[in-house]
Design a protein around this motif. Structure first.
Motif, PDB file in Angstrom:
ATOM      1  N   ALA A 101     -26.053  46.878 -17.047  1.00 10.61           N
ATOM      2  CA  ALA A 101     -26.008  48.346 -17.101  1.00 10.61           C
ATOM      3  C   ALA A 101     -25.103  48.860 -18.212  1.00 10.61           C
ATOM      4  CB  ALA A 101     -25.549  48.898 -15.760  1.00 10.61           C
ATOM      5  N   ASN A 102     -24.066  48.113 -18.564  1.00 10.78           N
ATOM      6  CA  ASN A 102     -23.049  48.610 -19.489  1.00 10.78           C
ATOM      7  C   ASN A 102     -23.023  47.906 -20.834  1.00 10.78           C
ATOM      8  OD1 ASN A 102     -21.945  50.544 -17.624  1.00 10.78           O
ATOM      9  ND2 ASN A 102     -21.163  48.796 -16.490  1.00 10.78           N
ATOM     10  N   SER A 103     -24.088  47.207 -21.170  1.00 16.38           N
ATOM     11  CA  SER A 103     -24.153  46.538 -22.466  1.00 16.38           C
ATOM     12  C   SER A 103     -25.545  46.770 -23.055  1.00 16.38           C
ATOM     13  CB  SER A 103     -23.882  45.031 -22.318  1.00 16.38           C
ATOM     14  OG  SER A 103     -25.017  44.376 -21.783  1.00 16.38           O
ATOM     15  N   PRO A 104     -25.723  46.445 -24.315  1.00 16.09           N
ATOM     16  CA  PRO A 104     -27.060  46.576 -24.915  1.00 16.09           C
ATOM     17  C   PRO A 104     -28.111  45.677 -24.245  1.00 16.09           C
ATOM     18  CG  PRO A 104     -25.390  46.325 -26.627  1.00 16.09           C
ATOM     19  CD  PRO A 104     -24.703  46.090 -25.314  1.00 16.09           C
ATOM     20  N   ALA A 105     -27.678  44.680 -23.472  1.00 10.17           N
ATOM     21  CA  ALA A 105     -28.623  43.776 -22.812  1.00 10.17           C
ATOM     22  C   ALA A 105     -29.602  44.540 -21.931  1.00 10.17           C
ATOM     23  CB  ALA A 105     -27.885  42.733 -21.985  1.00 10.17           C
ATOM     24  N   GLY A 106     -29.134  45.599 -21.285  1.00  6.96           N
ATOM     25  CA  GLY A 106     -29.987  46.369 -20.398  1.00  6.96           C
ATOM     26  C   GLY A 106     -31.214  46.931 -21.086  1.00  6.96           C
ATOM     27  N   GLN A 107     -31.072  47.297 -22.350  1.00  9.14           N
ATOM     28  CA  GLN A 107     -32.193  47.864 -23.094  1.00  9.14           C
ATOM     29  C   GLN A 107     -32.867  46.853 -24.011  1.00  9.14           C
ATOM     30  OE1 GLN A 107     -30.902  51.392 -25.096  1.00  9.14           O
ATOM     31  NE2 GLN A 107     -30.342  52.426 -23.204  1.00  9.14           N
ATOM     32  N   MET A 108     -32.149  45.809 -24.396  1.00 10.35           N
ATOM     33  CA  MET A 108     -32.682  44.870 -25.384  1.00 10.35           C
ATOM     34  C   MET A 108     -33.177  43.547 -24.789  1.00 10.35           C
ATOM     35  SD  MET A 108     -29.767  45.597 -28.289  1.00 10.35           S
ATOM     36  CE  MET A 108     -30.499  44.640 -29.596  1.00 10.35           C
ATOM     37  N   GLY A 109     -32.665  43.182 -23.612  1.00 13.78           N
ATOM     38  CA  GLY A 109     -33.011  41.902 -23.015  1.00 13.78           C
ATOM     39  C   GLY A 109     -31.885  40.898 -23.209  1.00 13.78           C
ATOM     40  N   PHE A 110     -31.969  39.817 -22.474  1.00 15.65           N
ATOM     41  CA  PHE A 110     -30.895  38.837 -22.469  1.00 15.65           C
ATOM     42  C   PHE A 110     -31.480  37.459 -22.169  1.00 15.65           C
ATOM     43  CE2 PHE A 110     -27.693  36.407 -20.024  1.00 15.65           C
ATOM     44  CZ  PHE A 110     -26.652  36.412 -20.933  1.00 15.65           C
ATOM     45  N   THR A 111     -30.944  36.447 -22.854  1.00 13.48           N
ATOM     46  CA  THR A 111     -31.409  35.081 -22.632  1.00 13.48           C
ATOM     47  C   THR A 111     -30.221  34.145 -22.518  1.00 13.48           C
ATOM     48  OG1 THR A 111     -33.371  35.498 -23.969  1.00 13.48           O
ATOM     49  CG2 THR A 111     -32.822  33.203 -23.555  1.00 13.48           C
TER      50      THR A 111
END
Length: 182
Positions: A101-111
């Protein structure tokens, strides 16, 4: 009950039977893959990395993540270069939800992907050491490597995560020999 009502009732029963049958077929189609992932410590560990990785616009299925752990499991993460934090499974999930919720991962994705894995199994206990890379999709920052240590137990015919501890390699704290390339 009149003939027309009986015909309608029969049609409804047939439709429900067909839907139930296709639902069971879908569940049975998923079950072997899930069972395969839980059949070995390495399968459980690989599955957890897959489960916490997500594409832009989606989030992990936290109920499935939770189902990989025994209820009493503990997760100890490196939360800064100087500190670690111990979490319950729910605390770990809440921390991950906050990260999303508080990092760009929420909008960009994460691996998080496994680079190397070393395991040891003895009876119904296992230890799996993992070198992984974590990366926010599309981020200009290079992936961050880390080392996770998993303790697993076999119970009720499958493997469960009992504990995870995490550390980050540094020049003063190089990768363990077991995870070095070569």
């Amino acid at each position: 009950m009149g003939f027309d009502a009986l015909k309608r009732w029969r049609s409804i029963c047939v439709a429900l039977a067909v839907m139930a049958s296709s639902s069971m077929t879908a569940l049975q189609a998923q079950e072997p893959a899930e069972q395969d992932a839980l059949a070995t410590p390495e399968g459980v560990v690989s599955e957890i990395y897959d489960l916490v990785s997500f594409e832009a616009g989606s989030v992990p299925d936290w109920d499935v993540v939770r189902s990989m752990f025994i209820p009493e499991a503990i997760v100890v993460l490196r939360t800064s270069w100087e500190a670690t934090t111990a979490f319950s499974v729910d605390g770990f999930i809440n921390d991950f939800v906050n990260f999303v919720a508080n990092s760009p991962a929420g909008q960009m994705g994460f691996t998080e992907s496994i680079i190397r894995m070393k395991s040891m199994v003895f009876g119904d206990m296992a230890h799996v050491l993992v070198l992984y890379e974590a990366h926010i999709t599309g981020s200009p920052r290079p992936p961050q490597q880390g080392v996770d240590s998993f303790s697993l137990i076999k119970k009720d015919g499958r493997w469960w995560i009992a504990a995870i501890t995490n550390e980050l390699p540094t020049p003063d704290r190089p990768l363990p020999e077991e995870l070095q390339d070569g």
